[in-house]
Design a protein around this motif. Structure first.
Motif, PDB file in Angstrom:
ATOM      1  N   LEU A 306      50.309  -3.114 -17.995  1.00  0.00           N
ATOM      2  CA  LEU A 306      50.533  -3.703 -16.669  1.00  0.00           C
ATOM      3  C   LEU A 306      50.693  -2.608 -15.613  1.00  0.00           C
ATOM      4  CD1 LEU A 306      50.803  -6.246 -15.037  1.00  0.00           C
ATOM      5  CD2 LEU A 306      53.226  -6.363 -15.643  1.00  0.00           C
ATOM      6  N   GLY A 307      51.323  -1.499 -15.994  1.00  0.00           N
ATOM      7  CA  GLY A 307      51.467  -0.365 -15.064  1.00  0.00           C
ATOM      8  C   GLY A 307      50.102   0.131 -14.615  1.00  0.00           C
ATOM      9  N   ASP A 308      49.178   0.256 -15.558  1.00  0.00           N
ATOM     10  CA  ASP A 308      47.830   0.731 -15.208  1.00  0.00           C
ATOM     11  C   ASP A 308      47.114  -0.279 -14.309  1.00  0.00           C
ATOM     12  OD1 ASP A 308      48.107   3.040 -16.610  1.00  0.00           O
ATOM     13  OD2 ASP A 308      47.001   2.378 -18.383  1.00  0.00           O
ATOM     14  N   VAL A 309      47.255  -1.570 -14.631  1.00  0.00           N
ATOM     15  CA  VAL A 309      46.555  -2.605 -13.857  1.00  0.00           C
ATOM     16  C   VAL A 309      47.111  -2.655 -12.427  1.00  0.00           C
ATOM     17  CG1 VAL A 309      46.180  -5.084 -13.664  1.00  0.00           C
ATOM     18  CG2 VAL A 309      45.921  -3.992 -15.865  1.00  0.00           C
ATOM     19  N   LEU A 310      48.435  -2.638 -12.301  1.00  0.00           N
ATOM     20  CA  LEU A 310      49.033  -2.700 -10.957  1.00  0.00           C
ATOM     21  C   LEU A 310      48.684  -1.448 -10.145  1.00  0.00           C
ATOM     22  CD1 LEU A 310      52.511  -4.292 -11.811  1.00  0.00           C
ATOM     23  CD2 LEU A 310      50.753  -5.272 -10.310  1.00  0.00           C
ATOM     24  N   THR A 311      48.591  -0.313 -10.806  1.00  0.00           N
ATOM     25  CA  THR A 311      48.212   0.926 -10.102  1.00  0.00           C
ATOM     26  C   THR A 311      46.796   0.780  -9.539  1.00  0.00           C
ATOM     27  OG1 THR A 311      49.648   2.232 -11.517  1.00  0.00           O
ATOM     28  CG2 THR A 311      47.893   3.421 -10.372  1.00  0.00           C
ATOM     29  N   ARG A 312      45.914   0.223 -10.350  1.00  0.00           N
ATOM     30  CA  ARG A 312      44.534   0.041  -9.873  1.00  0.00           C
ATOM     31  C   ARG A 312      44.502  -0.867  -8.647  1.00  0.00           C
ATOM     32  NH1 ARG A 312      40.520  -0.807 -15.043  1.00  0.00           N
ATOM     33  NH2 ARG A 312      41.068   1.104 -16.106  1.00  0.00           N
ATOM     34  N   VAL A 313      45.289  -1.948  -8.702  1.00  0.00           N
ATOM     35  CA  VAL A 313      45.224  -2.935  -7.620  1.00  0.00           C
ATOM     36  C   VAL A 313      45.972  -2.436  -6.376  1.00  0.00           C
ATOM     37  CG1 VAL A 313      45.872  -5.292  -6.956  1.00  0.00           C
ATOM     38  CG2 VAL A 313      44.944  -4.852  -9.231  1.00  0.00           C
ATOM     39  N   VAL A 314      47.202  -1.975  -6.573  1.00  0.00           N
ATOM     40  CA  VAL A 314      48.049  -1.628  -5.410  1.00  0.00           C
ATOM     41  C   VAL A 314      47.635  -0.276  -4.820  1.00  0.00           C
ATOM     42  CG1 VAL A 314      50.405  -1.151  -4.639  1.00  0.00           C
ATOM     43  CG2 VAL A 314      49.984  -2.965  -6.306  1.00  0.00           C
ATOM     44  N   ARG A 315      47.485   0.729  -5.670  1.00  0.00           N
ATOM     45  CA  ARG A 315      47.219   2.070  -5.149  1.00  0.00           C
ATOM     46  C   ARG A 315      45.731   2.304  -4.884  1.00  0.00           C
ATOM     47  NH1 ARG A 315      47.905   7.064  -9.040  1.00  0.00           N
ATOM     48  NH2 ARG A 315      45.778   6.370  -9.528  1.00  0.00           N
ATOM     49  N   ASP A 316      44.896   1.815  -5.815  1.00  0.00           N
ATOM     50  CA  ASP A 316      43.473   2.139  -5.714  1.00  0.00           C
ATOM     51  C   ASP A 316      42.662   1.046  -5.028  1.00  0.00           C
ATOM     52  OD1 ASP A 316      44.352   4.298  -7.160  1.00  0.00           O
ATOM     53  OD2 ASP A 316      43.628   3.548  -9.086  1.00  0.00           O
ATOM     54  N   GLY A 317      43.327  -0.036  -4.613  1.00  0.00           N
ATOM     55  CA  GLY A 317      42.651  -1.073  -3.825  1.00  0.00           C
ATOM     56  C   GLY A 317      41.637  -1.911  -4.585  1.00  0.00           C
ATOM     57  N   LYS A 318      41.767  -1.954  -5.914  1.00  0.00           N
ATOM     58  CA  LYS A 318      40.861  -2.807  -6.717  1.00  0.00           C
ATOM     59  C   LYS A 318      41.221  -4.283  -6.477  1.00  0.00           C
ATOM     60  CE  LYS A 318      38.383   0.003  -9.497  1.00  0.00           C
ATOM     61  NZ  LYS A 318      38.708   1.308  -9.285  1.00  0.00           N
ATOM     62  N   PRO A 319      40.269  -5.219  -6.685  1.00  0.00           N
ATOM     63  CA  PRO A 319      40.571  -6.626  -6.435  1.00  0.00           C
ATOM     64  C   PRO A 319      41.643  -7.171  -7.383  1.00  0.00           C
ATOM     65  CG  PRO A 319      38.409  -6.370  -7.449  1.00  0.00           C
ATOM     66  CD  PRO A 319      38.890  -4.994  -7.144  1.00  0.00           C
ATOM     67  N   GLU A 320      42.345  -8.204  -6.902  1.00  0.00           N
ATOM     68  CA  GLU A 320      43.442  -8.770  -7.710  1.00  0.00           C
ATOM     69  C   GLU A 320      42.946  -9.413  -9.004  1.00  0.00           C
ATOM     70  OE1 GLU A 320      46.372 -11.146  -5.753  1.00  0.00           O
ATOM     71  OE2 GLU A 320      46.638  -9.670  -4.154  1.00  0.00           O
TER      72      GLU A 320
END
Ligand SMILES: Cc1cc2nc3c(=O)[nH]c(=O)nc-3n(C[C@H](O)[C@H](O)[C@H](O)COP(=O)(O)OP(=O)(O)OC[C@H]3O[C@@H](n4cnc5c(N)ncnc54)[C@H](O)[C@@H]3O)c2cc1C
Length: 391
Positions: A306-320
């Motif tokens: 979940l840490g990796d997924v949230l980093t992608r979405v929140v920090r890297d701007g990937k879609p939800e």
């Protein structure tokens, strides 16, 4: 001042909430971690960290400290009193951490909390979330804090708040499964133990099962089924369990109970791990028998993914939509773990002389079939579920 806005609100600073906070802090993702307790837990509960968990937690920078504080073992045996039915070894695992690491849960949490503080993060203790509501693009969580009632506005809310999760309830996610009849006792003891301090033993017996696992500082963890267990089992309770289920050499002597508790066994998995921006992990998402020592381990791997997924979405701007990957990976892992814990518990509690003999013969045969033994070792170490942690 209590924070009012955040990207990720983590509810619960048990092992999984702390691990997620460390991961997000390292990645530079804004988050707030809250817990209703006045400070960290002092209950020992989970006692083992498996190889796959250690591998996935390497990037948090805590594995050396966990290993330094813990006791590294390689043997796990299934026994019917004096007879060894199945001998498992963990030193041949295909892992940099070919072992089982014995460490009480409060110490694991202390290591994670120290790491979080070292990285500049923090835990807001004494902060109880009472409800979470959808609000525009995100969520409002209402909390009772030492400063009075507070509201935190968050884009995502993670329920790391254990079996009775308020986040799961607020998200309207069902917790499917059942609660078993009967109770278990759990105790950390000092004792004379002829099996020694290099093996974790799971004893099968007609009167119930008992697990004895060595811990650091010459202690042992005892987990056992017990009818009408008292709230805090004492020396006599543990002595009587081990005298009737452990080795029959009469050399077991429980000298001190350092901590003890009783608990009921639940077997449940959340029907979903996510409702839009509300996500579940750890015991909020899955609970099962402690046979095999998998609960915290599965939750810690949830936290890493979940840490990796949230980093992608929140920090890297990937879609939800990326968040769907988390559920797709981790829910099947929990379903497998539940099935394994259920099988082990069922085997341990078989009643009746004939059925026990059949079980013992079957396990004796399994002991001689290398590939099946390897499979069980990989299942227990979590390494057979590696695919469920790869994004
Ligand atoms: C007897 C027993 C033996 C076990 N043995 C093992 C083992 O050997 N190996 C293993 O891997 N697992 C074991 N487990 C399971 C393990 O203890 C759990 O899986 C683990 O604690 C789950 O961690 P968690 O962070 O998800 O939840 P928890 O540890 O339950 O933490 C949840 C946190 O959320 C906080 N919280 C709850 N509600 C709120 C709220 N409304 N607002 C704010 N904070 C809140 C709580 O105070 C708590 O600190 C065992 C469990 C038991 C009961």
């Amino acid at each position: 001042m209590f924070p009012q806005f955040t990207d990720v609100l983590i509810v619960g600073a048990g092992p999984t909430g702390l691990a997620l906070a460390v991961a997000l802090q390292q990645a530079g993702v804004d988050h707030v971690l809250v817990d209703k307790l006045p400070s960290g837990q002092n209950t020992s509960r989970a006692a083992v960290i498996h190889a796959h968990t250690l591998e996935t937690m390497e990037k948090l920078g805590v594995v050396d400290e966990l290993t330094r504080r813990g006791l590294s073992l390689i043997r796990f045996a299934l026994r019917d009193r004096d007879r060894t039915l199945l001998n498992l070894r963990f030193d041949q695992l295909p892992s940099r951490h070919a072992k089982i690491l014995m460490l009480p849960q409060d110490e694991t949490e202390a290591v994670l909390q120290e790491r979080l503080l070292e990285l500049g993060g923090s835990v807001h203790w004494n902060a109880t979330v009472s409800s979470v509501e959808r609000n525009g693009d995100g969520y409002t969580a209402w909390l009772a804090t030492s400063e009075g009632e507070r509201a935190v506005q968050a884009r995502f809310v993670v329920g790391a708040d254990g079996m009775h999760s308020i986040v799961r309830q607020s998200a309207g996610i069902a917790f499917e499964g059942e609660t078993y009849a009967g109770s278990f006792v759990l105790a950390d003891v000092m004792m004379d133990w002829s099996v020694g301090s290099e093996e974790v033993s799971l004893f099968f017996s007609p009167s119930g099962m008992a697990v004895v696992a060595p811990l650091p500082h010459d202690r042992y963890r005892v987990v056992a089924t017990m009818e009408n267990a008292p709230e805090q089992p004492d020396i006599a309770d543990i002595q009587s369990i081990l005298a009737s289920r452990g080795p029959s050499d009469g050399r077991t002597k429980v000298r001190e109970v350092l901590w003890s508790s009783r608990f009921r066994l639940h077997h449940r998995v959340a029907s979903a791990y996510r409702n839009e921006g509300m996500l579940l992990m750890g015991d909020a998402a899955h609970v099962h028998s402690p046979a095999g020592g998998q609960g915290m381990n599965t939750g810690l791997v949830d936290a890493m993914v979940l840490g990796d997924v949230l980093t992608r979405v929140v920090r890297d701007g990937k879609p939800e939509t990326e968040l769907g990957r988390y559920e797709a990976l981790r829910r099947p892992a929990a379903v497998e773990v539940l099935a394994m814990a259920d099988r082990l518990t069922g085997l341990a509690m078989i009643q009746g002389g004939f059925r026990r003999s059949v079980r013992n013969v079957a396990l004796g045969a399994l002991d001689r079939i290398g590939p099946l033994k390897r499979k069980l070792e990989l299942d227990l170490s979590g390494l057979s579920r590696k695919a469920y942690s790869k994004l």
